[in-house]
Design an enzyme around this catalytic site. Sequence first.
Site, short mmCIF file in Angstrom:
data_model
loop_
_atom_site.label_atom_id
_atom_site.label_comp_id
_atom_site.label_asym_id
_atom_site.label_seq_id
_atom_site.Cartn_x
_atom_site.Cartn_y
_atom_site.Cartn_z
CD GLU A 232 -2.85 1.39 0.38
OE1 GLU A 232 -2.39 1.60 -0.76
OE2 GLU A 232 -4.04 1.58 0.66
CG ASP B 222 -4.33 9.29 6.54
OD1 ASP B 222 -3.49 9.94 7.15
OD2 ASP B 222 -5.43 9.77 6.18
CE LYS C 173 -0.24 11.80 5.98
NZ LYS C 173 -1.39 12.47 5.29
CG PHE D 290 -2.77 15.60 1.25
CD1 PHE D 290 -3.63 14.60 1.66
CD2 PHE D 290 -2.50 15.75 -0.10
CE1 PHE D 290 -4.24 13.78 0.72
CE2 PHE D 290 -3.10 14.92 -1.04
CZ PHE D 290 -3.98 13.94 -0.62
CB VAL D 291 2.91 13.45 1.24
CG1 VAL D 291 3.51 14.15 2.45
CG2 VAL D 291 2.35 12.09 1.63
CG ASP E 173 -4.44 10.66 -5.91
OD1 ASP E 173 -4.32 9.87 -4.95
OD2 ASP E 173 -5.53 11.13 -6.26
#
Length: 189
Positions: free
Chosen positions: A104, A108, A136, A159-160, A166
Site C-alpha cells: 500500500e 493514514d 502517518k 498531505f503528501v 495523488d
Amino acid sequence: MINKMGLENDIQYVLISEERIKARVRELGEQISRDYAGKNPLLVCILRGACVFFTDLARNITDYMEMDFMAVSSYNDGMTSHGIVRIKKDLDTSIEGRHVIIVEDIMDSGNTLDNLTRLLGTRNPASMRIACLLDKPERRAEGIGISPDYCGFTVPNEFVVGYGLDYADAYRNLPYIGVLKPEVYTNVE
Ligand code: IMP
Ligand code: MG
C-alpha cells in the site's frame, strides 16, 4: 486542475527525495527477500496509489514471487465500529495457503488496511503482512490495532503527493514525495 505553471511548481517542498526512496525501497526488498526465501510470496498491489512503490519494490526482491492487483474503496457506514471495504477490482489469484504481502502507498487512519486485512483473512492465506511506503501514525483512527510490517518512512501529518500518491489524481508521476503548496488546494476553479 492542470496548472499552466507546471507540475513541479505546485510543490512547496520535497519531503523525501528520489535518492532516499530508492535506497529505502532497496532495503525493504532485501529484507523481504530474506524473510520470504523459498516461500514464493504473492505481492498484492493496492491500486492506484501503490503502483509505483510496488513495481520498484518487486524489482528489489531477488527470489521467486508473484504479483496481483486489487482496487478498493473504504468508508464507514456509521453503523459498525469498523468501516466497510468495497472491492472495485478483486484479485485474480486464490490466496488460500499463500504468503500474502499487501503493498500500500500510505497508512493514514488505517481504516482501509484494517478492513482489507479482515476481508482477505477470511480467504485463509498462510500468512499476511503489510508493506507500506509511508506511515502517518498521528492520523490513526481509534481502535485500529494494525501497523505496517514493512514501512518505508514515517511521515508527519501533512498531505503528501508523488511516487504514486495523488491529489485529485494528479502528481502520481513525481519521482519524490512532496508537500503541495496550500494554494493548490484552495484555488478551486
Ligand atoms: P486510510 O484508510 O485512512 O489509512 O487511508 C488510506 C488511503 O488514503 C491511502 O491509500 C491514500 O490513497 C489516501 N491518503 C491518505 N493520506 C494521504 C496523503 O497524504 N496523500 C495522498 N493520499 C493519501
Ligand atoms: Mg490509496
